[in-house]
Structures are given as structure tokens and as C-alpha cells.
Scaffold this motif. Structure first.
Motif, PDB file in Angstrom:
ATOM      1  N   ASN A  87      30.225 -27.382   4.204  1.00  9.70           N
ATOM      2  CA  ASN A  87      29.597 -28.351   5.097  1.00  9.70           C
ATOM      3  C   ASN A  87      28.267 -28.854   4.546  1.00  9.70           C
ATOM      4  N   ARG A  97      23.634 -38.004   2.403  1.00  5.55           N
ATOM      5  CA  ARG A  97      24.459 -36.940   3.012  1.00  5.55           C
ATOM      6  C   ARG A  97      23.580 -35.800   3.508  1.00  5.55           C
ATOM      7  N   GLN A 142      21.370 -36.827   6.591  1.00  2.31           N
ATOM      8  CA  GLN A 142      22.147 -36.926   7.820  1.00  2.31           C
ATOM      9  C   GLN A 142      22.587 -35.544   8.285  1.00  2.31           C
ATOM     10  N   ALA A 143      22.928 -34.651   7.334  1.00  2.00           N
ATOM     11  CA  ALA A 143      23.293 -33.278   7.698  1.00  2.00           C
ATOM     12  C   ALA A 143      22.121 -32.595   8.398  1.00  2.00           C
ATOM     13  N   THR A 153      21.735 -34.103  11.984  1.00  2.00           N
ATOM     14  CA  THR A 153      22.710 -33.608  12.963  1.00  2.00           C
ATOM     15  C   THR A 153      22.477 -32.130  13.261  1.00  2.00           C
ATOM     16  N   ASN A 174      26.642 -31.331  15.302  1.00  2.00           N
ATOM     17  CA  ASN A 174      27.852 -31.149  14.494  1.00  2.00           C
ATOM     18  C   ASN A 174      29.083 -30.952  15.364  1.00  2.00           C
ATOM     19  N   HIS A 213      30.544 -34.283  15.620  1.00  2.00           N
ATOM     20  CA  HIS A 213      30.743 -35.076  14.404  1.00  2.00           C
ATOM     21  C   HIS A 213      31.980 -34.661  13.617  1.00  2.00           C
ATOM     22  N   LEU A 244      33.537 -39.586  13.793  1.00  2.00           N
ATOM     23  CA  LEU A 244      32.704 -40.312  12.822  1.00  2.00           C
ATOM     24  C   LEU A 244      33.357 -41.627  12.429  1.00  2.00           C
ATOM     25  N   TYR A 287      27.307 -43.226   8.688  1.00  2.00           N
ATOM     26  CA  TYR A 287      28.550 -42.641   9.218  1.00  2.00           C
ATOM     27  C   TYR A 287      29.612 -42.527   8.120  1.00  2.00           C
ATOM     28  N   GLU A 328      28.801 -39.474   6.051  1.00  4.55           N
ATOM     29  CA  GLU A 328      29.092 -38.231   6.771  1.00  4.55           C
ATOM     30  C   GLU A 328      30.598 -38.034   6.945  1.00  4.55           C
ATOM     31  N   GLU A 385      31.841 -36.672   3.767  1.00  3.09           N
ATOM     32  CA  GLU A 385      31.456 -35.258   3.667  1.00  3.09           C
ATOM     33  C   GLU A 385      32.393 -34.378   4.478  1.00  3.09           C
ATOM     34  N   LYS A 386      32.616 -34.788   5.732  1.00  5.50           N
ATOM     35  CA  LYS A 386      33.435 -33.964   6.626  1.00  5.50           C
ATOM     36  C   LYS A 386      34.906 -33.957   6.206  1.00  5.50           C
TER      37      LYS A 386
END
Ligand code: DCP
Length: 181
Positions: A5, A70, A73-74, A77, A83, A86, A91, A137, A140, A143-144
Motif C-alpha cells: 500500500n 502517490r 496522496q497516501a 488519506t 483508506n 478509497h 476511486l 485520483y 491513487e 496504486e490501489k
């Protein structure tokens, strides 16, 4: 490979605010503002002076990188315990909503010239904010979904070059499926 994460890898600890790209997040905010203002102020003029398009004369500042975005924003959140909201689908929906907000700024205007010469400073800033929301967004979401976005972009651009050889498609906007060898 990206951490699950990204949090541990980034040393995020929930402290207020610990982003430190060239100093503070405030520095970044000021940099971003300068970028927007520079683009707005110089682009129409440079077009008139040298006859080139904005695409040739306008460049981004090199920072923040996609990985910087990234991480920031991590942190944002994490600090808000967001999280839990998200997940990838949320997202995606949030990003599409922001794309809609970008569209709103363009709707009913007819064609818009490169560099947005007829837009007010306020409209330019609004656009900068909405495009930033989309990017935040998007990054993210990638990333997710464990998509290493910078590397994915490189791979996709290489594919695009193969699909659309400049020698073959120069000056044509046809889809690659329309070309018959
Ligand atoms: N649950 C949330 C809410 C907001 N944001 C961040 C990411 C976006 O950059 C921005 C989006 O905020 P808003 O939903 O308030 O949307 P706007 O900033 O576009 O405001 P408005 O809809 O009033 O134009 O804030 C976030 O990460 N997660």
C-alpha cells in the motif's frame, strides 16, 4: 515493485504534515501555483511572438513526480483515515466525477484554442484544480490496483509507436485498425 500500500515504504506516520519535497508541502503548493500562472501568462504571448504552438513552448516543471504524488496522496488519506473509502471502484468513480467537472468548464464554449487565450485567470485556475483532482485520483487508483503507472506509461507509449509508425500515419488521425497494409 511497489509496496502493498506504499505506506511503510514511504515512512508515513500520520504526523502533521510530513511531506518534504524540497522543503514543505507549502513550497510545493507555491510551485504549482507558479506553474499555472506561468502557463496562463506566457502562452498566448509566446504564440503571437514566435508563431509556434503552445505545445512546443509549454513544458511542465519536473516535480512532483508521479511517485511523489502517490506518496503525498497516501499521506493525505492516511491522516484522515480515508483508506477505508478509497477502494479501486470508489476511486474510479471519484476520478470520473472529476473528469465531468473538467468537462463542465469546456461545455457550451465551442472549440477552444490551445493555450486557452480567452479564458480568465479564475477559469484557468479552476481548470488546473479539476485536472489535478483527476490526476490525484488516477495515481491513487493505479496504486490501489498495483499498477506501476510511470513504467506502464513507458510500455504503452512503446506499444503506441508500434501501432502507429510515424512513416505510415503521419498527418492522419485514423484508428490503427483502419490501415490496410
Ligand atoms: N474522500 C476524498 C475526498 C477528497 N479527496 C481529495 C482528492 C481530490 O483532489 C479532492 C476532491 O475533493 P472534493 O470531492 O471536495 O471535490 P472538488 O475539490 O472538485 O470540489 P467541488 O466538487 O466542490 O468542485 O480532494 C480525497 O482524496 N478523498
Amino acid at each position: 515493485m511497489m509496496a502493498t500500500n506504499g505506506k511503510d515504504a514511504c515512512g508515513l506516520n500520520g504526523d502533521e504534515p510530513s511531506v518534504s519535497l524540497n522543503g514543505t508541502s507549502d513550497t510545493l503548493a507555491k510551485k504549482s501555483h507558479t506553474l499555472v500562472m506561468n502557463g496562463a501568462a506566457t502562452q498566448p504571448d509566446s504564440k503571437l511572438q514566435n508563431g509556434r504552438t503552445g505545445a512546443e513552448s509549454f513544458t511542465f516543471t519536473p516535480e512532483p513526480t508521479i511517485e511523489d504524488i502517490r506518496r503525498m496522496q497516501a499521506e493525505f488519506t492516511d491522516e484522515r483515515d480515508w483508506n477505508q473509502f478509497h477502494q479501486p471502484r470508489n476511486l474510479l468513480l471519484a476520478m470520473v466525477g472529476e473528469v465531468g467537472e473538467v468537462s463542465e468548464l469546456f461545455q457550451w464554449r465551442g472549440e477552444v484554442a490551445e493555450g486557452l487565450p480567452n479564458w480568465t485567470e479564475s477559469e484557468r485556475e479552476q481548470l488546473a484544480q479539476e485536472l489535478s483532482d483527476v490526476m490525484i485520483y488516477l495515481v491513487e487508483l493505479a496504486e490501489k490496483c498495483h499498477v506501476d503507472l510511470p513504467q506502464a506509461v513507458l510500455r504503452k507509449m512503446a506499444l503506441n509507436r508500434l501501432k502507429y509508425p510515424a512513416s505510415k500515419v503521419h498527418g492522419s488521425a485514423k484508428k490503427y485498425t483502419e490501415y490496410k497494409d
